[in-house]
Motif scaffolding. Structure first.
Motif, PDB file in Angstrom:
ATOM      1  N   PHE A 163      22.715  44.496  36.827  1.00  0.00           N
ATOM      2  CA  PHE A 163      22.717  44.439  38.288  1.00  0.00           C
ATOM      3  C   PHE A 163      23.465  43.197  38.776  1.00  0.00           C
ATOM      4  O   PHE A 163      23.157  42.078  38.376  1.00  0.00           O
ATOM      5  CB  PHE A 163      21.286  44.453  38.817  1.00  0.00           C
ATOM      6  CG  PHE A 163      20.549  45.727  38.494  1.00  0.00           C
ATOM      7  CD1 PHE A 163      20.845  46.888  39.184  1.00  0.00           C
ATOM      8  CD2 PHE A 163      19.607  45.763  37.483  1.00  0.00           C
ATOM      9  CE1 PHE A 163      20.188  48.084  38.880  1.00  0.00           C
ATOM     10  CE2 PHE A 163      18.944  46.945  37.168  1.00  0.00           C
ATOM     11  CZ  PHE A 163      19.236  48.113  37.865  1.00  0.00           C
ATOM     12  N   LYS A 164      24.442  43.466  39.644  1.00  0.00           N
ATOM     13  CA  LYS A 164      25.218  42.406  40.282  1.00  0.00           C
ATOM     14  C   LYS A 164      25.349  42.737  41.759  1.00  0.00           C
ATOM     15  O   LYS A 164      26.438  42.924  42.294  1.00  0.00           O
ATOM     16  CB  LYS A 164      26.616  42.299  39.652  1.00  0.00           C
ATOM     17  CG  LYS A 164      26.624  41.932  38.173  1.00  0.00           C
ATOM     18  CD  LYS A 164      28.059  41.839  37.657  1.00  0.00           C
ATOM     19  CE  LYS A 164      28.122  41.491  36.198  1.00  0.00           C
ATOM     20  NZ  LYS A 164      29.520  41.403  35.702  1.00  0.00           N
ATOM     21  N   GLY A 165      24.215  42.823  42.416  1.00  0.00           N
ATOM     22  CA  GLY A 165      24.200  43.245  43.807  1.00  0.00           C
ATOM     23  C   GLY A 165      24.914  42.310  44.751  1.00  0.00           C
ATOM     24  O   GLY A 165      25.199  42.672  45.894  1.00  0.00           O
ATOM     25  N   TYR A 166      25.235  41.109  44.288  1.00  0.00           N
ATOM     26  CA  TYR A 166      25.999  40.161  45.108  1.00  0.00           C
ATOM     27  C   TYR A 166      27.467  40.557  45.210  1.00  0.00           C
ATOM     28  O   TYR A 166      28.194  40.044  46.048  1.00  0.00           O
ATOM     29  CB  TYR A 166      25.871  38.741  44.539  1.00  0.00           C
ATOM     30  CG  TYR A 166      26.076  38.670  43.045  1.00  0.00           C
ATOM     31  CD1 TYR A 166      27.343  38.580  42.490  1.00  0.00           C
ATOM     32  CD2 TYR A 166      24.992  38.698  42.178  1.00  0.00           C
ATOM     33  CE1 TYR A 166      27.533  38.525  41.126  1.00  0.00           C
ATOM     34  CE2 TYR A 166      25.171  38.644  40.808  1.00  0.00           C
ATOM     35  CZ  TYR A 166      26.437  38.561  40.279  1.00  0.00           C
ATOM     36  OH  TYR A 166      26.611  38.520  38.917  1.00  0.00           O
ATOM     37  N   ASP A 167      27.931  41.482  44.335  1.00  0.00           N
ATOM     38  CA  ASP A 167      29.283  42.024  44.454  1.00  0.00           C
ATOM     39  C   ASP A 167      29.293  43.123  45.509  1.00  0.00           C
ATOM     40  O   ASP A 167      28.321  43.885  45.642  1.00  0.00           O
ATOM     41  CB  ASP A 167      29.774  42.588  43.122  1.00  0.00           C
ATOM     42  CG  ASP A 167      30.184  41.498  42.140  1.00  0.00           C
ATOM     43  OD1 ASP A 167      30.255  40.328  42.567  1.00  0.00           O
ATOM     44  OD2 ASP A 167      30.425  41.807  40.968  1.00  0.00           O
ATOM     45  N   THR A 168      30.388  43.243  46.207  1.00  0.00           N
ATOM     46  CA  THR A 168      30.475  44.164  47.342  1.00  0.00           C
ATOM     47  C   THR A 168      30.126  45.601  46.976  1.00  0.00           C
ATOM     48  O   THR A 168      29.461  46.302  47.740  1.00  0.00           O
ATOM     49  CB  THR A 168      31.900  44.127  47.936  1.00  0.00           C
ATOM     50  OG1 THR A 168      32.237  42.791  48.252  1.00  0.00           O
ATOM     51  CG2 THR A 168      31.989  44.993  49.182  1.00  0.00           C
ATOM     52  N   ASP A 169      30.563  46.051  45.793  1.00  0.00           N
ATOM     53  CA  ASP A 169      30.404  47.463  45.448  1.00  0.00           C
ATOM     54  C   ASP A 169      29.392  47.713  44.343  1.00  0.00           C
ATOM     55  O   ASP A 169      29.315  48.817  43.807  1.00  0.00           O
ATOM     56  CB  ASP A 169      31.757  48.047  45.023  1.00  0.00           C
ATOM     57  CG  ASP A 169      32.339  47.324  43.813  1.00  0.00           C
ATOM     58  OD1 ASP A 169      31.911  46.187  43.539  1.00  0.00           O
ATOM     59  OD2 ASP A 169      33.221  47.906  43.147  1.00  0.00           O
ATOM     60  N   LYS A 170      28.589  46.705  43.970  1.00  0.00           N
ATOM     61  CA  LYS A 170      27.634  46.872  42.877  1.00  0.00           C
ATOM     62  C   LYS A 170      26.199  46.865  43.410  1.00  0.00           C
ATOM     63  O   LYS A 170      25.863  46.125  44.332  1.00  0.00           O
ATOM     64  CB  LYS A 170      27.789  45.762  41.840  1.00  0.00           C
ATOM     65  CG  LYS A 170      29.187  45.661  41.228  1.00  0.00           C
ATOM     66  CD  LYS A 170      29.602  46.939  40.525  1.00  0.00           C
ATOM     67  CE  LYS A 170      30.984  46.779  39.880  1.00  0.00           C
ATOM     68  NZ  LYS A 170      31.484  48.053  39.337  1.00  0.00           N
ATOM     69  N   PRO A 171      25.329  47.679  42.805  1.00  0.00           N
ATOM     70  CA  PRO A 171      23.943  47.759  43.275  1.00  0.00           C
ATOM     71  C   PRO A 171      23.078  46.635  42.725  1.00  0.00           C
ATOM     72  O   PRO A 171      23.411  45.986  41.736  1.00  0.00           O
ATOM     73  CB  PRO A 171      23.476  49.106  42.716  1.00  0.00           C
ATOM     74  CG  PRO A 171      24.246  49.241  41.432  1.00  0.00           C
ATOM     75  CD  PRO A 171      25.601  48.641  41.713  1.00  0.00           C
ATOM     76  N   CYS A 172      21.961  46.414  43.380  1.00  0.00           N
ATOM     77  CA  CYS A 172      20.908  45.557  42.843  1.00  0.00           C
ATOM     78  C   CYS A 172      19.788  46.465  42.329  1.00  0.00           C
ATOM     79  O   CYS A 172      19.843  47.692  42.478  1.00  0.00           O
ATOM     80  CB  CYS A 172      20.396  44.577  43.901  1.00  0.00           C
ATOM     81  SG  CYS A 172      19.350  45.304  45.190  1.00  0.00           S
ATOM     82  N   TYR A 173      18.773  45.872  41.737  1.00  0.00           N
ATOM     83  CA  TYR A 173      17.682  46.678  41.180  1.00  0.00           C
ATOM     84  C   TYR A 173      16.977  47.493  42.258  1.00  0.00           C
ATOM     85  O   TYR A 173      16.540  48.625  42.023  1.00  0.00           O
ATOM     86  CB  TYR A 173      16.678  45.772  40.461  1.00  0.00           C
ATOM     87  CG  TYR A 173      15.521  46.528  39.848  1.00  0.00           C
ATOM     88  CD1 TYR A 173      15.689  47.251  38.666  1.00  0.00           C
ATOM     89  CD2 TYR A 173      14.266  46.545  40.461  1.00  0.00           C
ATOM     90  CE1 TYR A 173      14.635  47.963  38.109  1.00  0.00           C
ATOM     91  CE2 TYR A 173      13.211  47.248  39.909  1.00  0.00           C
ATOM     92  CZ  TYR A 173      13.399  47.950  38.731  1.00  0.00           C
ATOM     93  OH  TYR A 173      12.346  48.677  38.181  1.00  0.00           O
TER      94      TYR A 173
END
Length: 249
Positions: A163-173
């Protein structure tokens, strides 16, 4: 950081990989990884991180070794029953690789201590067994832009995601699990085939090493599902939830 003769020998099989080499091994030796839970997932995960030469490994767990743990938590030995899991794990890690610095956090992760602990590390690997802790780890990792590699187990199955939700297109948990689910049984309630924990924990270690070395395809934005009974695994896309208030804020 120059590699010593002993390190050149210890990590020789890494160093001859052109994708790793000496510079990659030095990256591993500089890395700081926090492992949450020294249980089924954490056991193989911790041992492989130590063997790989990850320089600093933190372990968070407030539990003691129980006889019922030993069927799957292979970092612990029968003689360690009743010992703090963090201390039991530290001893084994030191036996595997005395160069690794081990930081033990013999405490339960909560609102009062989680941020202080987590923000020190480069990567977090979560192998805990409850959703309250998973949510907390996600939120703090997200705040400090720390990659989170999360594993989960159930009976004969396992799941793994980065999880790399801090990236624009990536999810968080929380894009995957927005609210605390009901009716989910723990391993103590549902049971677990011991070796399944080893398989998923080892895959979790691989993903941690990939993140440190920037190798291959990250599991960010994906969910890997392992089915031991079918001897199969599949990876599905895990999109960012546009309505998630935690990673879209």
């Amino acid at each position: 950081m120059a590699l010593t003769d002993d390190q050149l020998e210890r990590y020789a099989r890494h160093i001859i990989l052109k994708e790793v080499g000496g510079p990659g091994q030095q990256k591993l030796m500089r890395a700081k990884v926090l492992v949450i839970g020294a249980g089924g997932l954490g056991s193989s995960l911790l041992m492989y991180l130590a063997a790989a030469g990850v320089g600093t490994i933190g372990i968070v767990d407030d539990d003691q070794v129980d006889l019922s743990n030993l069927q799957r938590q292979i970092i612990h030995k029968t003689a360690e029953v009743g010992t703090d899991k963090t201390e039991s794990a530290r001893r084994v890690i030191t036996e595997i690789n005395p160069d690794v610095k081990v930081i033990t956090h013999q405490e339960r992760l909560g609102e009062d201590n989680a941020e202080k602990i987590i923000k020190f590390y480069d990567i977090v690997a979560d192998g805990c067994d409850n959703f309250t802790t998973r949510f907390l780890v996600n939120d703090i990792s997200l705040k400090h832009k720390i990659p989170l590699i999360s594993g989960a187990l159930s009976q004969f199955d396992g799941q793994l995601a980065t999880f790399k939700g801090y990236d624009t297109d990536k999810p968080c948990y929380r894009c995957l699990v927005p609210n605390h689910p009901s009716g989910v049984l723990s391993c103590a309630e549902a049971g677990i085939l011991g070796a399944v924990a080893g398989v998923v924990g080892t895959m979790q270690a691989i993903e941690v090493l990939k993140e440190i070395l920037n190798l291959g395809d990250s599991l960010a934005g994906k969910l890997l599902i392992y089915d031991a009974l079918c001897a199969s695994s599949r990876t599905i896309k895990l999109p960012k939830d546009p309505g998630c208030k935690f990673c879209n804020g």
